[in-house]
Design a protein around this motif. Structure first.
Motif, PDB file in Angstrom:
ATOM      1  N   ASP A   1       0.860  -1.190   0.000  1.00 24.73           N
ATOM      2  CA  ASP A   1       0.000   0.000   0.000  1.00 24.73           C
ATOM      3  C   ASP A   1       0.891   1.233   0.000  1.00 24.73           C
ATOM      4  O   ASP A   1       1.657   1.456   0.948  1.00 24.73           O
ATOM      5  N   ASP A   2       0.794   2.059  -1.023  1.00 29.96           N
ATOM      6  CA  ASP A   2       1.697   3.210  -1.122  1.00 29.96           C
ATOM      7  C   ASP A   2       1.351   4.329  -0.132  1.00 29.96           C
ATOM      8  O   ASP A   2       2.057   5.343  -0.080  1.00 29.96           O
ATOM      9  N   ARG A   3       0.290   4.144   0.653  1.00 30.90           N
ATOM     10  CA  ARG A   3       0.010   5.100   1.737  1.00 30.90           C
ATOM     11  C   ARG A   3       0.549   4.602   3.075  1.00 30.90           C
ATOM     12  O   ARG A   3       0.389   5.276   4.092  1.00 30.90           O
ATOM     13  N   LEU A   4       1.100   3.410   3.096  1.00 28.98           N
ATOM     14  CA  LEU A   4       1.620   2.790   4.331  1.00 28.98           C
ATOM     15  C   LEU A   4       0.513   2.726   5.389  1.00 28.98           C
ATOM     16  O   LEU A   4      -0.525   2.159   5.130  1.00 28.98           O
ATOM     17  N   ILE A   5       0.728   3.309   6.575  1.00 26.60           N
ATOM     18  CA  ILE A   5      -0.338   3.289   7.583  1.00 26.60           C
ATOM     19  C   ILE A   5      -1.308   4.430   7.283  1.00 26.60           C
ATOM     20  O   ILE A   5      -0.916   5.577   7.159  1.00 26.60           O
ATOM     21  N   HIS A   6      -2.587   4.088   7.157  1.00 28.82           N
ATOM     22  CA  HIS A   6      -3.621   5.121   6.961  1.00 28.82           C
ATOM     23  C   HIS A   6      -4.955   4.555   7.380  1.00 28.82           C
ATOM     24  O   HIS A   6      -5.008   3.500   8.028  1.00 28.82           O
ATOM     25  N   GLY A   7      -6.040   5.226   7.036  1.00 35.10           N
ATOM     26  CA  GLY A   7      -7.357   4.867   7.548  1.00 35.10           C
ATOM     27  C   GLY A   7      -7.748   3.417   7.326  1.00 35.10           C
ATOM     28  O   GLY A   7      -8.205   2.742   8.248  1.00 35.10           O
ATOM     29  N   GLN A   8      -7.594   2.918   6.104  1.00 37.07           N
ATOM     30  CA  GLN A   8      -7.997   1.534   5.837  1.00 37.07           C
ATOM     31  C   GLN A   8      -7.200   0.547   6.689  1.00 37.07           C
ATOM     32  O   GLN A   8      -7.735  -0.462   7.143  1.00 37.07           O
ATOM     33  N   VAL A   9      -5.942   0.850   6.906  1.00 41.42           N
ATOM     34  CA  VAL A   9      -5.098  -0.053   7.687  1.00 41.42           C
ATOM     35  C   VAL A   9      -5.485   0.003   9.167  1.00 41.42           C
ATOM     36  O   VAL A   9      -5.694  -1.029   9.815  1.00 41.42           O
ATOM     37  N   VAL A  10      -5.592   1.212   9.691  1.00 44.54           N
ATOM     38  CA  VAL A  10      -5.846   1.360  11.128  1.00 44.54           C
ATOM     39  C   VAL A  10      -7.290   1.007  11.479  1.00 44.54           C
ATOM     40  O   VAL A  10      -7.536   0.249  12.420  1.00 44.54           O
ATOM     41  N   VAL A  11      -8.232   1.526  10.719  1.00 49.13           N
ATOM     42  CA  VAL A  11      -9.641   1.362  11.084  1.00 49.13           C
ATOM     43  C   VAL A  11     -10.202   0.029  10.578  1.00 49.13           C
ATOM     44  O   VAL A  11     -10.731  -0.770  11.360  1.00 49.13           O
ATOM     45  N   ALA A  12     -10.084  -0.228   9.275  1.00 52.35           N
ATOM     46  CA  ALA A  12     -10.721  -1.425   8.706  1.00 52.35           C
ATOM     47  C   ALA A  12      -9.955  -2.703   9.071  1.00 52.35           C
ATOM     48  O   ALA A  12     -10.489  -3.598   9.715  1.00 52.35           O
ATOM     49  N   TRP A  13      -8.700  -2.782   8.687  1.00 57.26           N
ATOM     50  CA  TRP A  13      -7.916  -3.989   8.981  1.00 57.26           C
ATOM     51  C   TRP A  13      -7.597  -4.086  10.467  1.00 57.26           C
ATOM     52  O   TRP A  13      -7.586  -5.187  11.028  1.00 57.26           O
ATOM     53  N   GLY A  14      -7.345  -2.950  11.085  1.00 56.44           N
ATOM     54  CA  GLY A  14      -7.046  -2.961  12.524  1.00 56.44           C
ATOM     55  C   GLY A  14      -8.207  -3.507  13.332  1.00 56.44           C
ATOM     56  O   GLY A  14      -8.015  -4.290  14.265  1.00 56.44           O
ATOM     57  N   SER A  15      -9.429  -3.134  12.965  1.00 56.75           N
ATOM     58  CA  SER A  15     -10.604  -3.623  13.686  1.00 56.75           C
ATOM     59  C   SER A  15     -10.857  -5.098  13.394  1.00 56.75           C
ATOM     60  O   SER A  15     -11.290  -5.846  14.269  1.00 56.75           O
ATOM     61  N   ALA A  16     -10.587  -5.529  12.172  1.00 55.36           N
ATOM     62  CA  ALA A  16     -10.871  -6.913  11.788  1.00 55.36           C
ATOM     63  C   ALA A  16      -9.828  -7.887  12.333  1.00 55.36           C
ATOM     64  O   ALA A  16     -10.165  -8.983  12.781  1.00 55.36           O
ATOM     65  N   LEU A  17      -8.571  -7.493  12.303  1.00 53.20           N
ATOM     66  CA  LEU A  17      -7.488  -8.423  12.668  1.00 53.20           C
ATOM     67  C   LEU A  17      -6.925  -8.188  14.063  1.00 53.20           C
ATOM     68  O   LEU A  17      -6.297  -9.069  14.627  1.00 53.20           O
ATOM     69  N   ARG A  18      -7.112  -7.009  14.605  1.00 50.77           N
ATOM     70  CA  ARG A  18      -6.583  -6.650  15.934  1.00 50.77           C
ATOM     71  C   ARG A  18      -5.100  -6.996  16.080  1.00 50.77           C
ATOM     72  O   ARG A  18      -4.709  -7.719  16.992  1.00 50.77           O
ATOM     73  N   PRO A  19      -4.243  -6.520  15.199  1.00 46.35           N
ATOM     74  CA  PRO A  19      -2.816  -6.840  15.326  1.00 46.35           C
ATOM     75  C   PRO A  19      -2.204  -6.157  16.551  1.00 46.35           C
ATOM     76  O   PRO A  19      -2.522  -5.004  16.844  1.00 46.35           O
ATOM     77  N   ALA A  20      -1.347  -6.880  17.230  1.00 51.70           N
ATOM     78  CA  ALA A  20      -0.626  -6.294  18.367  1.00 51.70           C
ATOM     79  C   ALA A  20       0.543  -5.450  17.867  1.00 51.70           C
ATOM     80  O   ALA A  20       0.960  -4.502  18.525  1.00 51.70           O
ATOM     81  N   ARG A  21       1.076  -5.840  16.715  1.00 52.54           N
ATOM     82  CA  ARG A  21       2.211  -5.115  16.138  1.00 52.54           C
ATOM     83  C   ARG A  21       1.951  -4.813  14.664  1.00 52.54           C
ATOM     84  O   ARG A  21       1.368  -5.626  13.949  1.00 52.54           O
ATOM     85  N   LEU A  22       2.399  -3.660  14.264  1.00 53.43           N
ATOM     86  CA  LEU A  22       2.247  -3.225  12.873  1.00 53.43           C
ATOM     87  C   LEU A  22       3.648  -2.899  12.355  1.00 53.43           C
ATOM     88  O   LEU A  22       4.281  -1.958  12.824  1.00 53.43           O
ATOM     89  N   TYR A  23       4.118  -3.710  11.430  1.00 51.69           N
ATOM     90  CA  TYR A  23       5.450  -3.503  10.859  1.00 51.69           C
ATOM     91  C   TYR A  23       5.331  -2.660   9.584  1.00 51.69           C
ATOM     92  O   TYR A  23       4.581  -3.016   8.669  1.00 51.69           O
ATOM     93  N   VAL A  24       6.076  -1.578   9.528  1.00 50.66           N
ATOM     94  CA  VAL A  24       6.218  -0.817   8.287  1.00 50.66           C
ATOM     95  C   VAL A  24       7.623  -1.103   7.766  1.00 50.66           C
ATOM     96  O   VAL A  24       8.611  -0.865   8.468  1.00 50.66           O
ATOM     97  N   VAL A  25       7.695  -1.641   6.560  1.00 48.43           N
ATOM     98  CA  VAL A  25       8.999  -1.998   5.983  1.00 48.43           C
ATOM     99  C   VAL A  25       9.316  -1.001   4.880  1.00 48.43           C
ATOM    100  O   VAL A  25       8.697  -1.024   3.808  1.00 48.43           O
ATOM    101  N   ASP A  26      10.247  -0.114   5.165  1.00 51.74           N
ATOM    102  CA  ASP A  26      10.531   0.952   4.210  1.00 51.74           C
ATOM    103  C   ASP A  26      11.886   1.573   4.549  1.00 51.74           C
ATOM    104  O   ASP A  26      12.033   2.205   5.604  1.00 51.74           O
ATOM    105  N   ASP A  27      12.847   1.407   3.666  1.00 51.23           N
ATOM    106  CA  ASP A  27      14.198   1.912   3.947  1.00 51.23           C
ATOM    107  C   ASP A  27      14.212   3.425   4.130  1.00 51.23           C
ATOM    108  O   ASP A  27      14.923   3.953   4.985  1.00 51.23           O
ATOM    109  N   GLN A  28      13.420   4.129   3.323  1.00 53.85           N
ATOM    110  CA  GLN A  28      13.415   5.594   3.374  1.00 53.85           C
ATOM    111  C   GLN A  28      12.829   6.112   4.692  1.00 53.85           C
ATOM    112  O   GLN A  28      13.414   6.966   5.360  1.00 53.85           O
ATOM    113  N   VAL A  29      11.675   5.573   5.073  1.00 53.02           N
ATOM    114  CA  VAL A  29      11.035   6.041   6.305  1.00 53.02           C
ATOM    115  C   VAL A  29      11.854   5.608   7.530  1.00 53.02           C
ATOM    116  O   VAL A  29      11.963   6.345   8.512  1.00 53.02           O
TER     117      VAL A  29
END
Lengths: 131, 161
Positions: B9-37
């Protein structure tokens, strides 16, 4: 004091709709623009915001819809290093109207604080009792 | 618990990730893999602040590849987000045994063709997709949990290895 401009950055057409709603209450509005994040990558949204605020010589407000979203994050990325551009997130109609009524009377930071207070205080739960 | 979802996802963490997937999967950890960031403390902090309900870890590709196996056995679920297919390929080629990626948001840029409403690919993307498919990595297109996942090859047969 000069008029402080604003840019609404939101999901879908929320910004355009908020501005239309505000105009029904306030009247014609100048110096408020809107931008949707639809079909824009993180980099392109940041770039689009940066372009829109580049003409703000005395600062302004980037108004976004919810915390953690791409609109807020890209607003912060675009405003990075410019203390006169503030990003306010969670904006609603009462907050936007408060901004419109006061944007020629307060410096940008005070204007943003007013907007936040009004927007937050306008979210209420009310219950009527059976007669 | 182990990896729950790996998202491109070229937006990395954003609404769909936090709200939609976050609510459905309830991840304890969220890994962002990006050399630049990962190289920018300011941008790292921005992403950390965007997901208050999960521990956000911003890693380089090499760091994420090294952490992949250990995360398999860690308590609580984890979700991974990276910005493009090139990074996804680099992660797999660096040793992470990722079984599948969900293409959740690859937006328009000049030279890219529409595959789905929120997925646009160019020749370089297709080559990265082919390389992943050749390694047996499943590629699906899905923006939010409420929509049906579709195989990338069904939407764009030219990515077939």
């Amino acid at each position: 004091m000069s008029r402080i401009p604003a840019l609404l950055v939101t999901h879908a057409d929320l910004g355009a709709a908020l501005l239309r709603a505000a105009q029904q209450v306030y009247g014609p509005v100048m110096d408020v623009d809107f931008l949707s994040n639809s079909e824009l990558s993180r980099a392109d949204l940041e770039s689009a915001i940066r372009e829109r605020v580049s003409g703000w010589t005395h600062g302004g407000l980037v108004l976004t819809d919810f915390p953690g979203g791409s609109c807020q994050q890209c607003g912060l990325l675009a405003a990075r290093g410019n203390a006169e551009i503030l990003v306010v997130t969670g904006v609603n109609l009462p907050g936007l109207l408060d901004y419109l009524h006061n944007r020629e009377h307060y410096p940008v930071a005070e204007l943003a604080e007013r907007l936040v207070t009004r927007a937050r205080d306008s979210v209420r739960m009310q219950q009527t009792r059976p007669e | 618990m182990s990896w729950l979802n790996q998202r491109v996802d070229d937006r990395l963490i954003h609404g769909q990730v936090v709200v939609a997937w976050g609510s459905a999967l309830r991840p304890a950890r969220l890994y962002v893999v990006d050399d630049q960031v990962a190289a920018s403390p300011w941008e790292r902090d921005l992403l950390v602040s965007a997901a208050p309900d999960a521990e956000v870890r911003v890693l380089t590709v090499a760091e994420a590849a090294a952490a992949w196996e250990a995360e398999q056995d860690a308590p609580g679920g984890a979700m991974l987000v990276l910005r493009d297919l090139r990074t996804a390929r680099a992660l797999v080629e660096s040793g992470a045994t990722v079984p599948a990626f969900t293409l959740g948001g690859l937006h328009y840029a000049p030279g890219k063709a529409k595959i789905a409403e929120y997925v646009y690919l160019d020749d370089a993307d297709r080559e990265d997709a082919r390389a992943l498919l050749r390694r047996g990595v499943k590629l699906e297109v899905q923006d939010v949990p409420a929509t049906r996942p579709q195989g990338l090859m069904a939407l764009d047969p030219t990515v077939a290895p």
